[in-house]
Structure formats: C-alpha cells, structure tokens
Scaffold this active site. Structure first.
Site, PDB file in Angstrom:
ATOM      1  N   SER A 174      -2.479   8.345  -3.003  1.00 50.69           N
ATOM      2  CA  SER A 174      -4.049   7.726  -3.384  1.00 50.69           C
ATOM      3  C   SER A 174      -5.319   8.853  -3.992  1.00 50.69           C
ATOM      4  CB  SER A 174      -4.388   6.949  -2.231  1.00 50.69           C
ATOM      5  OG  SER A 174      -3.695   6.138  -1.369  1.00 50.69           O
ATOM      6  N   ASP A 205       3.482   1.303  10.380  1.00 53.47           N
ATOM      7  CA  ASP A 205       3.045   2.919   9.843  1.00 53.47           C
ATOM      8  C   ASP A 205       2.311   3.411  10.765  1.00 53.47           C
ATOM      9  OD1 ASP A 205       5.543   2.234   7.966  1.00 53.47           O
ATOM     10  OD2 ASP A 205       3.899   2.957   6.167  1.00 53.47           O
TER      11      ASP A 205
END
EC number: 2.7.1.23
Length: 276
Positions: A184, A68
């Site tokens: 997160s 990514d």
C-alpha cells in the site's frame, strides 16, 4: 510424510460465526481420529482446553478460524514452536488462509491422509533499545503517533548510516508482508521464498526516498530524533513504545503453512492481479 496427530483449534472470539465454525472443525477432526485441543478463549467445552501460548508446544498443527489477522496473531504468539498453521477464511481477503468454510470437510480429510504440503515463510526478529520484542511475520513499522505530524528518522544498515528522512514513518517487511502495508505504501511484491527484507518509507518528505530490498542477513536499524512522537507496530496488531533504537534482523523462527496444492502465484493472481 508428515501426518499430524494432535490438532489445535483457535479463532476469533469476537465473531460468533467463528466460534460455530470452530465447533464444526473440532467435530470433523474428532471423526477423523485426531486428538483435539481447543483455545480456551473460544469457550468450547466438549474438548480439552489450553491457552494459545501453551497450545504451540502441545499440538502438531493449528487450525485458525478467521482471516489473515488471526493467522498473524497465532503465528506471533506461538512463534518459537513453528507449528504448521491451516487458515480457514471467514473474512473478505484471506491471502494467507488456505480454505473456506465450504471446504472444511475435504480439508480435514486430506489432513488425515497427509495429503498436503508445508510452505515456510521467514520472519523478522525485533529489538527495541536492545530488548527482544519477538518476531514479525509481515512487518515492523516505526510510525508517527501524532497523525499529520511527521517524524525524522535515521536508517542504518549493518551500522552504516544510510539516510536521514522526514516521513510519517518507515517499515521493514518480510516477503510475506510485501503484499500487506508495504504494498500500500509503494513497496514491491516479493515471493516468500526470497530471503530479504523490504524497507519502505511512509509518505517521505523527499523524492529520493524510495523502497529498498536488502538481504535478510543485514541488520536494519531505525533511530527517531524524538522517540516520544513515534511508536512501533508489529504486524498491525502489537503497539509498543519507542524506547531506543529499533533493530530488525532475521529471526531464527519460521512460519509454516499447510497448503493443498495452491501455489503462491495462483493466490497472488486471485487476490491481487486482476489485470486480465
């Protein structure tokens, strides 16, 4: 039906495996009749070489070798050209990537047949102190530059001052970035086709500071009381000095990803949602 003719190949230069896979990709594309251009930082000598920025305007699509992070870097550097990207995953996660090393031959064959879909992802445009700093595919983060020392920031939406908060920082994410740092930090998962921005505070010093979802057409502005104690980070890769108000709006550019039939929710379940 879109059938690419010229294929660019790039990847992680710090990973020997990535260079070897890139060489294989070049050979496969060559055999299928594609014209191949290689990122000159890879050091592959058999094919014409070009720097990554120029590659964006020379090719019909780009194959990235890595994960990514590689996709985020390529998307940022070539943002204005909106070149379709096919990500080959060599990492551990690879949510944005589409194929593994073992699936390369079939993937290149499908490219030659035009047997794929294009998936568009919105980006955010960043300005710092009025200066254009390009686009973010995942998020732009304003964060303390001194670990364990909070910053005080003011958040405004379309010029309306919404709140002032002490925190480690705050980020503004795209739906694509909703499964990255924002997740997160307690932010929601948002489907990429939803046109919105996600504002997520980072460890705020008040209970009422919560993530917020606003239209991507809104102008989100962040001011920090002591700019020298903070910095701006784009997609977790590009670090910038905080030299004024951070303004985040919809970018006129989009990211385009090549997909071979996998859906967003299939990828989401595979990578994140293992509740069953």
């Amino acid at each position: 039906m879109f059938r690419p003719q010229v294929v660019g190949v790039t990847g992680r230069t710090d990973l020997g495996r990535a260079v070897r896979v890139a060489e294989r990709v070049c050979r496969l594309c060559d055999r299928e009749g594609f014209e191949v251009l290689v990122d000159d930082s890879l050091g592959i000598g058999e094919y014409p070489r070009v720097n990554l920025k120029d590659m964006g305007k020379e090719v019909d699509m780009i194959i990235t070798i890595g994960g990514d992070g590689t996709i985020l870097r390529v998307s940022r550097i070539t943002s204005e050209y909106e070149v379709p990207i096919l990500g080959v995953n060599l990492g551990k996660f690879g949510f944005l990537t589409e194929v593994s090393e073992s699936g390369l031959k079939e993937a290149v064959s499908r490219l030659a047949r035009g047997d794929f879909n294009l998936e568009e992802h919105r980006k955010l445009r960043i300005k710092i102190g009025g200066s254009d700093e390009g686009d973010a595919l995942n998020e732009v983060t304003v964060i303390t530059s001194r670990p364990a020392k909070m910053i005080r920031y003011r958040l405004s939406i379309d010029g309306f001052e919404l709140e002032t908060t002490w925190a480690d920082g705050v980020l503004v994410a795209t739906p694509t970035g909703s499964t990255a740092y924002s997740l997160s930090a307690g932010g929601p998962i948002v489907e990429p086709q939803v046109e919105c921005s996600i504002i997520t505070p980072l460890n705020p010093f008040k209970l009422e500071a919560r993530p917020m979802v606003v239209s991507m057409d809104r102008r989100v502005e962040i001011d920090v009381d002591d700019p020298e104690r903070a910095e701006v980070v784009v997609d977790g890769q590009e670090y910038m000095n905080l030299d004024g108000t951070v303004s985040v709006t919809r970018s006129p550019n989009v990211a385009r990803f090549i997909r071979f039939g996998s859906t967003y929710f299939e990828r989401l379940k595979e990578k994140f949602l293992r509740w069953d």
